[in-house]
Write an enzyme that holds these catalytic residues in place. Structure first.
Site, PDB file in Angstrom:
ATOM      1  N   ALA A 197       0.849  -1.188   0.000  1.00 16.50           N
ATOM      2  CA  ALA A 197       0.000   0.000   0.000  1.00 16.50           C
ATOM      3  C   ALA A 197       0.889   1.243   0.000  1.00 16.50           C
ATOM      4  O   ALA A 197       1.758   1.390   0.857  1.00 16.50           O
ATOM      5  CB  ALA A 197      -0.913   0.010   1.223  1.00 16.50           C
ATOM      6  N   LYS A 198       0.654   2.118  -0.953  1.00 20.20           N
ATOM      7  CA  LYS A 198       1.379   3.399  -0.978  1.00 20.20           C
ATOM      8  C   LYS A 198       0.587   4.354  -0.080  1.00 20.20           C
ATOM      9  O   LYS A 198      -0.192   5.194  -0.552  1.00 20.20           O
ATOM     10  CB  LYS A 198       1.509   3.914  -2.404  1.00 20.20           C
ATOM     11  CG  LYS A 198       2.529   5.039  -2.568  1.00 20.20           C
ATOM     12  CD  LYS A 198       2.738   5.355  -4.035  1.00 20.20           C
ATOM     13  CE  LYS A 198       3.684   6.532  -4.247  1.00 20.20           C
ATOM     14  NZ  LYS A 198       5.067   6.235  -3.854  1.00 20.20           N
ATOM     15  N   ALA A 199       0.774   4.166   1.206  1.00 23.03           N
ATOM     16  CA  ALA A 199       0.014   4.886   2.224  1.00 23.03           C
ATOM     17  C   ALA A 199       0.884   5.944   2.881  1.00 23.03           C
ATOM     18  O   ALA A 199       2.091   5.730   3.106  1.00 23.03           O
ATOM     19  CB  ALA A 199      -0.507   3.914   3.284  1.00 23.03           C
ATOM     20  N   TYR A 232       5.280   6.337   5.065  1.00 21.73           N
ATOM     21  CA  TYR A 232       6.405   7.206   4.738  1.00 21.73           C
ATOM     22  C   TYR A 232       7.010   7.918   5.945  1.00 21.73           C
ATOM     23  O   TYR A 232       7.987   8.655   5.808  1.00 21.73           O
ATOM     24  CB  TYR A 232       5.993   8.180   3.630  1.00 21.73           C
ATOM     25  CG  TYR A 232       5.995   7.478   2.288  1.00 21.73           C
ATOM     26  CD1 TYR A 232       7.057   7.606   1.406  1.00 21.73           C
ATOM     27  CD2 TYR A 232       4.963   6.610   1.936  1.00 21.73           C
ATOM     28  CE1 TYR A 232       7.086   6.918   0.204  1.00 21.73           C
ATOM     29  CE2 TYR A 232       4.980   5.910   0.743  1.00 21.73           C
ATOM     30  CZ  TYR A 232       6.041   6.070  -0.127  1.00 21.73           C
ATOM     31  OH  TYR A 232       6.074   5.371  -1.303  1.00 21.73           O
TER      32      TYR A 232
END
Length: 306
Positions: free
Chosen positions: A158-160, A164
């Site tokens: 998941a690019k959540a 980051y």
């Protein structure tokens, strides 16, 4: 890089003036990191502004939200159209596109489900992420003391936004110690990826890259580069890599929307190969930029025009 504002942001179904695309300070995303996003490049070509692999990026956005039980109130086709509309409205010829989905203002508490799902798409002008000179000379990197999250703790696919925070620790540590970027290991001590880039390693003419099981994001530029390498009849192996392989590599390079294809010239101050961009890296760069800049036929349908 400072943000240079443009005219419009697509916000919840309509174009609004840049300064009016705002979020309440009590929005769920601010307190709990409930956001999902994409980074997409737009390239100037003889045929007009070309958005690189737009549909796969927007599909990944939907997938990222789905992992967190978040239903985006727009279809894939609607999101693709919205990106193109935003590019046209801002007269963007080349630059960066940032779609973001987030939980807005509604309730306080960890449970996100009763908070509205909001969607915004912004465009900005943006140059080379790690510096223009890095594309030929390469960058100096270190192995980070911060590992990627272990399986079944945070979903790496998941690019959540919350993921980051880990990337920020890797990046800040690297910069504080005089490096351009850091490489994280996974929970088992194997090579994972950079703070915001996938990683490729060349040894004796074979190209290696960590598998999805090493807590990496399934990069779209990564997939692109693997396709280009195979087109050049260069063997590509997805496999678990020990840390010391980074010190023995003939070539190393990062891939990603921001980094594009960026060579690595040293790891922990140990030179990679000759200490500059290697031949396979150079060949991949040449092929990649020839396609995205419209200088070579787009045989895979990677460019979508606004």
């Amino acid at each position: 890089m400072p943000i240079q504002k443009m005219d419009y942001i697509w916000f919840n179904g309509e174009l609004v003036e840049w300064d009016k695309a705002t979020v309440h300070v009590m929005a769920h995303v601010i307190h709990y990191g409930t956001s999902f996003f994409e980074g997409i490049r737009c390239y100037e070509t003889p045929q007009g502004p070309a958005i690189f692999r737009l549909t796969p990026h927007m599909r990944r956005l939907i997938d990222s939200a789905k992992i967190y039980r978040t239903a985006i109130p727009y279809t894939l086709d609607q999101l693709v159209a919205a990106v193109k509309e935003t590019v046209r409205a801002n007269r963007l010829r080349s630059g960066y596109i940032r779609p973001v989905v987030f939980r807005g203002y509604g309730e306080i508490g960890v449970n996100p489900l009763n908070n509205p799902v909001e969607v915004a798409i912004a465009t900005i002008e943006w140059g080379k992420y790690l510096g223009a000179e890095a594309m030929e000379q390469g960058v100096d990197v270190c192995i980070s003391s911060w590992n990627r999250f272990a399986p079944n703790t945070m979903p790496a696919l998941a690019k959540a936004g919350g993921n980051y925070m880990n990337s920020q620790l890797i990046k800040m540590e690297a910069m504080a110690n005089g490096y351009a970027e850091g490489i994280a290991l996974d929970a088992d001590g194997h090579v994972s990826e950079g703070s915001g880039e996938n990683l490729f390693l060349v040894r004796d003419g074979v190209v290696y890259t960590p598998p999805l099981t090493s807590s990496i994001l399934s990069g779209i530029t990564r997939d692109t580069v693997m396709t280009l390498l195979r087109e050049m009849n260069i063997e590509v192996r997805e496999q678990i890599l020990p840390r010391e392989m980074l010190y023995l590599a003939d070539e190393l390079f990062f891939t990603g929307t921001a980094a594009e294809v960026t060579p690595i010239r040293s790891v922990d101050r140990i030179p990679v190969g000759s200490g500059r961009r290697g031949p396979i890296t150079a060949a991949v760069q040449e092929s990649f930029f020839a396609i995205v800049q419209g200088e070579r036929p787009d045989r895979y349908g990677w460019l979508e025009y606004a």
